[in-house]
Design a protein around this motif. Structure first.
Motif, PDB file in Angstrom:
ATOM      1  N   ALA A   1      -0.786   0.427  14.419  1.00  0.00           N
ATOM      2  CA  ALA A   1       0.629   0.314  14.052  1.00  0.00           C
ATOM      3  C   ALA A   1       1.434  -0.190  15.238  1.00  0.00           C
ATOM      4  O   ALA A   1       2.298  -1.067  15.097  1.00  0.00           O
ATOM      5  CB  ALA A   1       1.162   1.666  13.577  1.00  0.00           C
ATOM      6  N   GLY A   2       1.128   0.343  16.431  1.00  0.00           N
ATOM      7  CA  GLY A   2       1.846  -0.087  17.628  1.00  0.00           C
ATOM      8  C   GLY A   2       1.640  -1.571  17.888  1.00  0.00           C
ATOM      9  O   GLY A   2       2.584  -2.300  18.207  1.00  0.00           O
ATOM     10  N   LEU A   3       0.390  -2.027  17.761  1.00  0.00           N
ATOM     11  CA  LEU A   3       0.106  -3.442  18.012  1.00  0.00           C
ATOM     12  C   LEU A   3       0.851  -4.324  17.012  1.00  0.00           C
ATOM     13  O   LEU A   3       1.464  -5.328  17.385  1.00  0.00           O
ATOM     14  CB  LEU A   3      -1.398  -3.703  17.924  1.00  0.00           C
ATOM     15  CG  LEU A   3      -2.242  -3.035  19.020  1.00  0.00           C
ATOM     16  CD1 LEU A   3      -3.729  -3.239  18.749  1.00  0.00           C
ATOM     17  CD2 LEU A   3      -1.882  -3.586  20.394  1.00  0.00           C
ATOM     18  N   LEU A   4       0.804  -3.930  15.738  1.00  0.00           N
ATOM     19  CA  LEU A   4       1.452  -4.742  14.699  1.00  0.00           C
ATOM     20  C   LEU A   4       2.967  -4.771  14.867  1.00  0.00           C
ATOM     21  O   LEU A   4       3.593  -5.832  14.867  1.00  0.00           O
ATOM     22  CB  LEU A   4       1.110  -4.189  13.313  1.00  0.00           C
ATOM     23  CG  LEU A   4      -0.295  -4.472  12.793  1.00  0.00           C
ATOM     24  CD1 LEU A   4      -0.544  -3.700  11.504  1.00  0.00           C
ATOM     25  CD2 LEU A   4      -0.469  -5.959  12.550  1.00  0.00           C
ATOM     26  N   VAL A   5       3.531  -3.564  15.003  1.00  0.00           N
ATOM     27  CA  VAL A   5       4.991  -3.483  15.127  1.00  0.00           C
ATOM     28  C   VAL A   5       5.453  -4.217  16.378  1.00  0.00           C
ATOM     29  O   VAL A   5       6.446  -4.959  16.364  1.00  0.00           O
ATOM     30  CB  VAL A   5       5.438  -2.008  15.160  1.00  0.00           C
ATOM     31  CG1 VAL A   5       6.888  -1.893  15.577  1.00  0.00           C
ATOM     32  CG2 VAL A   5       5.233  -1.373  13.802  1.00  0.00           C
ATOM     33  N   GLY A   6       4.709  -4.022  17.463  1.00  0.00           N
ATOM     34  CA  GLY A   6       5.070  -4.694  18.709  1.00  0.00           C
ATOM     35  C   GLY A   6       5.065  -6.202  18.539  1.00  0.00           C
ATOM     36  O   GLY A   6       6.020  -6.893  18.911  1.00  0.00           O
ATOM     37  N   ALA A   7       3.976  -6.729  17.968  1.00  0.00           N
ATOM     38  CA  ALA A   7       3.885  -8.175  17.785  1.00  0.00           C
ATOM     39  C   ALA A   7       5.045  -8.672  16.941  1.00  0.00           C
ATOM     40  O   ALA A   7       5.681  -9.688  17.255  1.00  0.00           O
ATOM     41  CB  ALA A   7       2.552  -8.525  17.126  1.00  0.00           C
ATOM     42  N   ALA A   8       5.354  -7.934  15.877  1.00  0.00           N
ATOM     43  CA  ALA A   8       6.426  -8.357  14.975  1.00  0.00           C
ATOM     44  C   ALA A   8       7.769  -8.395  15.698  1.00  0.00           C
ATOM     45  O   ALA A   8       8.517  -9.370  15.594  1.00  0.00           O
ATOM     46  CB  ALA A   8       6.501  -7.415  13.777  1.00  0.00           C
ATOM     47  N   LEU A   9       8.071  -7.320  16.469  1.00  0.00           N
ATOM     48  CA  LEU A   9       9.382  -7.276  17.121  1.00  0.00           C
ATOM     49  C   LEU A   9       9.506  -8.334  18.206  1.00  0.00           C
ATOM     50  O   LEU A   9      10.563  -8.934  18.402  1.00  0.00           O
ATOM     51  CB  LEU A   9       9.627  -5.879  17.691  1.00  0.00           C
ATOM     52  CG  LEU A   9       9.842  -4.801  16.641  1.00  0.00           C
ATOM     53  CD1 LEU A   9       9.990  -3.440  17.298  1.00  0.00           C
ATOM     54  CD2 LEU A   9      11.084  -5.101  15.817  1.00  0.00           C
TER      55      LEU A   9
ATOM     56  N   ALA B   1      -3.250   5.420   8.327  1.00  0.00           N
ATOM     57  CA  ALA B   1      -3.863   4.167   7.884  1.00  0.00           C
ATOM     58  C   ALA B   1      -3.117   3.576   6.689  1.00  0.00           C
ATOM     59  O   ALA B   1      -3.020   2.355   6.548  1.00  0.00           O
ATOM     60  CB  ALA B   1      -5.322   4.412   7.526  1.00  0.00           C
ATOM     61  N   GLU B   2      -2.549   4.465   5.837  1.00  0.00           N
ATOM     62  CA  GLU B   2      -1.864   3.957   4.654  1.00  0.00           C
ATOM     63  C   GLU B   2      -0.648   3.104   5.039  1.00  0.00           C
ATOM     64  O   GLU B   2      -0.408   2.034   4.473  1.00  0.00           O
ATOM     65  CB  GLU B   2      -1.418   5.139   3.786  1.00  0.00           C
ATOM     66  CG  GLU B   2      -0.954   4.724   2.409  1.00  0.00           C
ATOM     67  CD  GLU B   2      -0.095   5.806   1.762  1.00  0.00           C
ATOM     68  OE1 GLU B   2       0.553   5.501   0.764  1.00  0.00           O
ATOM     69  OE2 GLU B   2      -0.065   6.940   2.278  1.00  0.00           O
ATOM     70  N   ILE B   3       0.103   3.609   6.018  1.00  0.00           N
ATOM     71  CA  ILE B   3       1.292   2.864   6.442  1.00  0.00           C
ATOM     72  C   ILE B   3       0.901   1.529   7.054  1.00  0.00           C
ATOM     73  O   ILE B   3       1.521   0.494   6.799  1.00  0.00           O
ATOM     74  CB  ILE B   3       2.096   3.708   7.442  1.00  0.00           C
ATOM     75  CG1 ILE B   3       2.695   4.902   6.721  1.00  0.00           C
ATOM     76  CG2 ILE B   3       3.186   2.885   8.090  1.00  0.00           C
ATOM     77  CD1 ILE B   3       3.323   5.893   7.633  1.00  0.00           C
ATOM     78  N   VAL B   4      -0.182   1.561   7.860  1.00  0.00           N
ATOM     79  CA  VAL B   4      -0.644   0.313   8.470  1.00  0.00           C
ATOM     80  C   VAL B   4      -1.041  -0.675   7.380  1.00  0.00           C
ATOM     81  O   VAL B   4      -0.667  -1.856   7.415  1.00  0.00           O
ATOM     82  CB  VAL B   4      -1.827   0.593   9.416  1.00  0.00           C
ATOM     83  CG1 VAL B   4      -2.409  -0.716   9.929  1.00  0.00           C
ATOM     84  CG2 VAL B   4      -1.378   1.458  10.576  1.00  0.00           C
ATOM     85  N   ALA B   5      -1.790  -0.178   6.387  1.00  0.00           N
ATOM     86  CA  ALA B   5      -2.260  -1.070   5.324  1.00  0.00           C
ATOM     87  C   ALA B   5      -1.092  -1.630   4.523  1.00  0.00           C
ATOM     88  O   ALA B   5      -1.108  -2.784   4.086  1.00  0.00           O
ATOM     89  CB  ALA B   5      -3.206  -0.313   4.400  1.00  0.00           C
ATOM     90  N   GLN B   6      -0.036  -0.786   4.367  1.00  0.00           N
ATOM     91  CA  GLN B   6       1.107  -1.241   3.589  1.00  0.00           C
ATOM     92  C   GLN B   6       1.928  -2.302   4.319  1.00  0.00           C
ATOM     93  O   GLN B   6       2.405  -3.261   3.712  1.00  0.00           O
ATOM     94  CB  GLN B   6       2.009  -0.028   3.342  1.00  0.00           C
ATOM     95  CG  GLN B   6       2.481   0.064   1.948  1.00  0.00           C
ATOM     96  CD  GLN B   6       3.123   1.414   1.726  1.00  0.00           C
ATOM     97  OE1 GLN B   6       3.530   2.106   2.652  1.00  0.00           O
ATOM     98  NE2 GLN B   6       3.237   1.779   0.483  1.00  0.00           N
ATOM     99  N   GLY B   7       2.065  -2.104   5.634  1.00  0.00           N
ATOM    100  CA  GLY B   7       2.906  -3.028   6.391  1.00  0.00           C
ATOM    101  C   GLY B   7       2.193  -4.316   6.756  1.00  0.00           C
ATOM    102  O   GLY B   7       2.829  -5.366   6.908  1.00  0.00           O
ATOM    103  N   ALA B   8       0.861  -4.230   6.930  1.00  0.00           N
ATOM    104  CA  ALA B   8       0.116  -5.368   7.485  1.00  0.00           C
ATOM    105  C   ALA B   8       0.315  -6.683   6.725  1.00  0.00           C
ATOM    106  O   ALA B   8       0.522  -7.714   7.363  1.00  0.00           O
ATOM    107  CB  ALA B   8      -1.359  -5.007   7.588  1.00  0.00           C
TER     108      ALA B   8
END
Lengths: 356, 327
Positions: free
Chosen positions: B58-66, B185-192
């Motif tokens: 989640a950190g990697l994804l959110v970070g990349a997005a921001l 994992a659910e939140i990660v899967a939902q946001g990805a």
């Protein structure tokens, strides 16, 4: 200034001078009548706050009680319960109104009031810290809020200083600091238990619940010094508004008068926040409303203070009595009125190209 | 390219730290075991795979997005101070989440996603629309003031709800700080999926942003359709910010600082600034999260707080630099 009045005809010059004198007289008369009307309205709101409630008091009874000849029951309600709250509302409104108009005029931007650029969020962070860590209330809470406002303002001013102060830099740095401080407040809220966090939230909205004579006395003492100081210093405002170079050319010590005005304005905002919390938007709306009522380019300092008092007293009346069974903090009403006004003002100033 | 590879290594180091460091001390060998030879009976393994792994992702994804969103906003507004926190986008997301909790009874983080999305999009459109009225377009001061003012306005509406509804307030105060704690994992899967679309879209905007950075007239003379370009940029920003805010709550200052770091490393070419921002930003966010776990043991300081405390001084430095509007 002499540009349009050209040519040898001295008669036209004299005529122009007469026109200007007439216009000035009209303007002064308008300022006078608006100020008087605002003062009467604020007084009426003040009396309404004293007489209306679960225990209604008629005007003669109220006046008798205020002059020390009232019935014991009336005296109790008026002097112990309602007077501290109404006086706090009046004084806090005056202080916020003055602080707001001074900031807006100094930084030459109608959006740059102390609540937008971070002075009050410094007070809030410090007050919430003392509520949550030490369970502070009363004088300790006020003291920490005031200290927070002064510290934050000093920090913003120091960081914005670069061979002088530009309003532009000051506002932006204020916004940055304010964003940082508000996440600090959010963090503190997650660390507290729910009831303490809710108490802090009420304070953060701005409320007159907790007013008592213990808070009114220091507030009055501070304002007795600050308000005259603000009125004297504000005489430099019309010259400051001409721009730094012109003001300097007119013999004004620009940096010194600006610093003096900022210090007084910060103290006013800090003292008011200390007494009632950061009541949303009062500082922000008072100046523009007063300016619109008067309709000139002159800084309407006294009317802005009166508008502040009127807005606070009326909002507190609405929040106490007119919102169904639930008693809200006054900041809820000022926020609900201020927010749409703010967006409208933003759109208008930007369209006119004065937004920055 | 070597710099980019170096940052790639940093990403891996940060991710590894995030798997190893935590409230419960778990030896490095056990962490490796959990990833390679997972044993569902071992509680330590469960902590690594159920807690730390999704949180790191989640950190990697959110970070990349921001980071990407920050670079795109700064490019399209030609404004070095553009940031979802400063511009009021986070406040919009926050208000909608409050309404979601209070009016629609949403209780799960995954339920907040759509409300966060809608609020972020509305606020972004509103701030840009109001801030760009007038002759000189969206200047840094106008946008920052509009953002601050809108934040104040939305906060007072939000307070009305929170003051009357203490259950909502109790949920909301934890979402508001912006954190990776408890992201599963659910939140990660939902946001990805959203983030993937946003990332692909944003990475393709380099050439467009280069054109826009020369000014609208020059961009037009190159045959760019300036309005359509702006719309694509806005779509990318809203997808990235909305999904990131929905996953982690409002995290400020990251989108502000990272593009400037990237610019220091690569120069003004957006075709490079975008990938650099995408890789640098997760490093900072994951490290901020790890730091937050260490500094207040046994409790945690949320990642959003750490980025704010580190980011506010950077903002001040940027303001103090001259030629602010000349990006």
């Amino acid at each position: 200034m002499t540009g349009p009045v050209s040519g040898p005809a001295t008669g036209t010059t004299a005529e122009a001078a007469r026109t200007i004198a007439r216009a000035r007289l009209r303007e002064r008369a308008r300022v006078g009548s608006v100020t008087t009307a605002l003062a009467i309205a604020a007084l009426a709101a003040f009396l309404a706050a004293l007489s209306y409630g679960d225990f209604s008091i008629s005007l003669p009874d109220l006046l008798a009680s205020l002059t020390g000849q009232g019935l014991p029951t009336v005296d109790y309600v008026v002097h112990r319960l309602r007077l501290p709250r109404a006086v706090t509302g009046l004084l806090v409104g005056i202080a916020f109104g003055l602080a707001g108009v001074l900031f807006q005029r100094l930084l030459r931007n109608p959006l740059a009031s102390p609540d937008v650029i971070g002075v009050t969020s410094g007070a809030s962070a410090s007050a919430v810290l003392s509520i949550l860590l030490f369970g502070a209330s009363g004088a300790a809470l006020s003291g920490s809020a005031l200290a927070g406002a002064l510290l934050t303002a000093a920090l913003i001013y120091t960081l914005a200083w670069q061979r002088g102060i530009s309003g532009y830099r000051l506002v932006l740095i204020g916004i940055g600091i304010s964003a940082g401080l508000s996440s600090l407040v959010s963090f503190l809220m997650t660390r507290a238990d729910l009831s303490a966090a809710e108490q802090a939230l009420v304070w953060l909205t701005g409320s007159l619940y907790l007013s008592s004579w213990d808070t009114v006395v220091p507030l009055t003492a501070c304002l007795a010094v600050l308000v005259p100081a603000a009125l004297v210093l504000a005489r430099a405002l019309p010259r400051l508004q001409l721009g730094d170079d012109t003001a300097r050319g007119l013999g004004l010590p620009v940096e010194r008068s600006r610093l003096g005005l900022l210090v007084v304005a910060v103290c006013l905002a800090g003292v008011a926040t200390a007494a009632a919390g950061p009541v949303a938007f009062v500082a922000f709306v008072s100046g523009p409303i007063a300016a619109r009522l008067i309709g000139g380019a002159r800084p309407a300092v006294v009317p802005a203070a009166l508008v502040g008092a009127l807005v606070t007293l009326v909002s507190d009346f609405v929040a106490q009595h007119l919102l169904g069974g639930h008693q809200f903090p006054v900041g809820v009403v000022t926020g609900a009125v201020g927010a749409p006004y703010l967006l409208w003002l933003l759109a208008m100033t930007n369209r006119a190209g004065r937004g920055g | 390219m070597r710099k980019l590879a170096g940052i790639g290594v940093l990403v891996l180091v940060a991710a590894a730290l995030s798997l190893v460091v935590g409230t419960k001390a778990i030896p490095v060998g056990t962490v490796l075991d959990a990833l390679v030879r997972f044993d569902p009976a071992d509680p330590d393994h469960l902590i690594v795979t159920e807690r730390r792994l999704p949180r790191t992702l989640a950190g990697l994804l959110v970070g990349a997005a921001l980071g990407l969103a920050g670079a795109v906003i700064q490019g399209v507004t030609r404004n070095p101070l553009a940031d979802p926190g400063i511009l009021g986008v986070n406040a919009g997301a926050a208000l909608c989440v409050v309404l979601g909790i209070s009016v629609f009874g949403v209780t799960t983080l995954s339920g907040y996603v759509w409300f966060g999305f809608a609020g972020a999009a509305l606020a972004a459109v509103l701030v840009y629309a109001i801030g760009s009225l007038g002759g000189d377009g969206a200047s840094p001061l106008k946008l920052a003031l509009t953002g601050a003012a809108l934040t104040a306005a939305l906060a007072s509406v939000q307070n009305v709800v929170l003051l009357t509804d203490s259950a909502t307030y109790d949920q909301f105060r934890f979402w508001r700080v912006g954190s990776l704690t408890g992201r599963d994992a659910e939140i990660v899967a939902q946001g990805a999926p959203f983030l993937l679309v946003g990332v692909v879209l944003a990475l393709g905007l380099g050439k467009i942003l280069n054109g826009l950075s020369l000014g609208d007239d020059v961009a037009r003379s190159f045959g760019q359709n300036v309005t359509a370009d702006r719309v694509w940029c806005a779509v990318a920003v809203v997808i990235l910010c909305g999904a990131a805010t929905a996953m982690a709550g409002p995290i400020g200052f990251l989108g502000l600082t990272v593009p400037h770091l990237a610019r220091l490393l690569t120069g003004p070419d957006y075709r490079w600034i975008l990938p650099y921002s995408m890789l640098l930003s997760p490093v900072l966010l994951v490290l901020a999260d790890v730091a937050g776990r260490v500094v207040a043991r046994p409790g945690e300081v949320q990642a959003g707080i750490v980025t704010a405390i580190l980011g506010a001084p950077v903002f001040v430095l940027l303001v103090r630099r001259r030629k602010l509007a000349a990006l």
